[in-house]
Design a protein around this motif. Structure first.
Motif, short mmCIF file in Angstrom:
data_model
loop_
_atom_site.label_atom_id
_atom_site.label_comp_id
_atom_site.label_asym_id
_atom_site.label_seq_id
_atom_site.Cartn_x
_atom_site.Cartn_y
_atom_site.Cartn_z
N LYS A 57 1.76 3.55 -9.91
CA LYS A 57 2.06 4.56 -9.03
C LYS A 57 3.38 5.27 -9.24
O LYS A 57 3.41 6.41 -9.22
CB LYS A 57 2.35 4.13 -7.59
CG LYS A 57 1.05 3.53 -7.03
CD LYS A 57 -0.23 4.51 -6.92
CE LYS A 57 -1.08 4.03 -6.14
NZ LYS A 57 -2.38 5.17 -6.29
N TRP A 65 5.93 0.62 -10.65
CA TRP A 65 5.66 0.27 -9.36
C TRP A 65 4.12 0.27 -9.30
O TRP A 65 3.39 1.19 -9.63
CB TRP A 65 6.23 1.39 -8.49
CG TRP A 65 7.67 1.55 -8.30
CD1 TRP A 65 8.24 0.97 -7.07
CD2 TRP A 65 8.76 1.82 -8.94
NE1 TRP A 65 9.54 1.05 -7.31
CE2 TRP A 65 9.93 1.59 -8.37
CE3 TRP A 65 8.59 2.36 -10.31
CZ2 TRP A 65 11.14 1.71 -9.05
CZ3 TRP A 65 9.99 2.52 -10.86
CH2 TRP A 65 11.15 2.43 -10.13
N GLU A 67 0.67 -0.46 -7.09
CA GLU A 67 0.01 -0.77 -5.75
C GLU A 67 -1.06 -1.91 -5.72
O GLU A 67 -1.99 -1.52 -6.49
CB GLU A 67 -0.74 0.81 -5.15
CG GLU A 67 -1.19 0.49 -3.98
CD GLU A 67 -1.83 1.77 -3.28
OE1 GLU A 67 -1.78 2.31 -2.25
OE2 GLU A 67 -2.63 2.31 -4.08
N GLU A 70 -3.95 -1.80 -0.52
CA GLU A 70 -3.55 -0.25 0.32
C GLU A 70 -2.29 -0.59 0.89
O GLU A 70 -2.27 -1.29 1.94
CB GLU A 70 -4.86 0.07 1.08
CG GLU A 70 -4.61 1.63 1.41
CD GLU A 70 -6.10 1.74 2.22
OE1 GLU A 70 -6.02 2.80 3.11
OE2 GLU A 70 -6.88 1.15 1.76
N GLY A 71 -1.43 0.64 0.67
CA GLY A 71 -0.13 0.41 1.32
C GLY A 71 1.01 -0.51 0.78
O GLY A 71 2.05 -0.58 1.43
N THR A 72 0.64 -1.41 -0.09
CA THR A 72 1.54 -2.51 -0.65
C THR A 72 1.89 -2.06 -2.17
O THR A 72 1.12 -2.15 -2.96
CB THR A 72 0.93 -3.85 -0.67
OG1 THR A 72 0.68 -3.96 0.91
CG2 THR A 72 1.82 -4.83 -1.04
N THR A 73 3.09 -1.71 -2.23
CA THR A 73 3.70 -1.53 -3.50
C THR A 73 4.68 -2.49 -4.03
O THR A 73 5.69 -2.70 -3.07
CB THR A 73 4.13 -0.16 -3.48
OG1 THR A 73 3.24 0.99 -3.05
CG2 THR A 73 4.57 0.34 -4.91
#
Length: 113
Positions: A57, A65, A67, A70-73
């Motif tokens: 990302k 970074w 991912e 979904e929504g977790t980095t």
């Protein structure tokens, strides 16, 4: 006497050749790692050295970074990226689990289900 001199030269030259070969292969591996790291782009699907799958990302000089869901980095060191994930094509695509029940193992039928 000449045979002794050849043997001594061989004893001296073999370790030097081995060291030269070790330095050459190490430099080659380091260059490949630098080239791979510089070829990474945002959006690439990768696998880390510890087996974590993710999508890049954001990148900077030392970190990436990823991912991982979904929504977790998560943030990792760029050196921990082992390879780019192969894109599934046609029949090579992995099929999802038949059941989304907790505790079920994908692709394995449990209790005759």
């Amino acid at each position: 006497m000449n045979n002794n001199g050849t043997f001594s030269l061989l004893i001296f030259a073999l370790p030097l050749l081995l060291l030269g070969w070790l330095f050459f292969t190490q430099n080659k591996r380091m260059k490949q790692a630098r080239d791979f790291s510089s070829s990474l782009n945002v959006g690439d699907r990768i696998v880390t050295t510890s087996g974590i799958f993710g999508t890049v990302k954001h990148l900077d000089e030392t970190s990436a970074w990823l991912e991982v869901a979904e929504g977790t980095t998560i943030r990792i060191d760029r050196r921990a990226i082992a390879m780019k994930q192969a894109e599934p094509t046609g029949t090579d695509a992995v099929q999802g689990p038949d059941s989304d029940e907790p505790g079920s193992t994908p692709g394995i039928q449990q209790n005759g289900q």
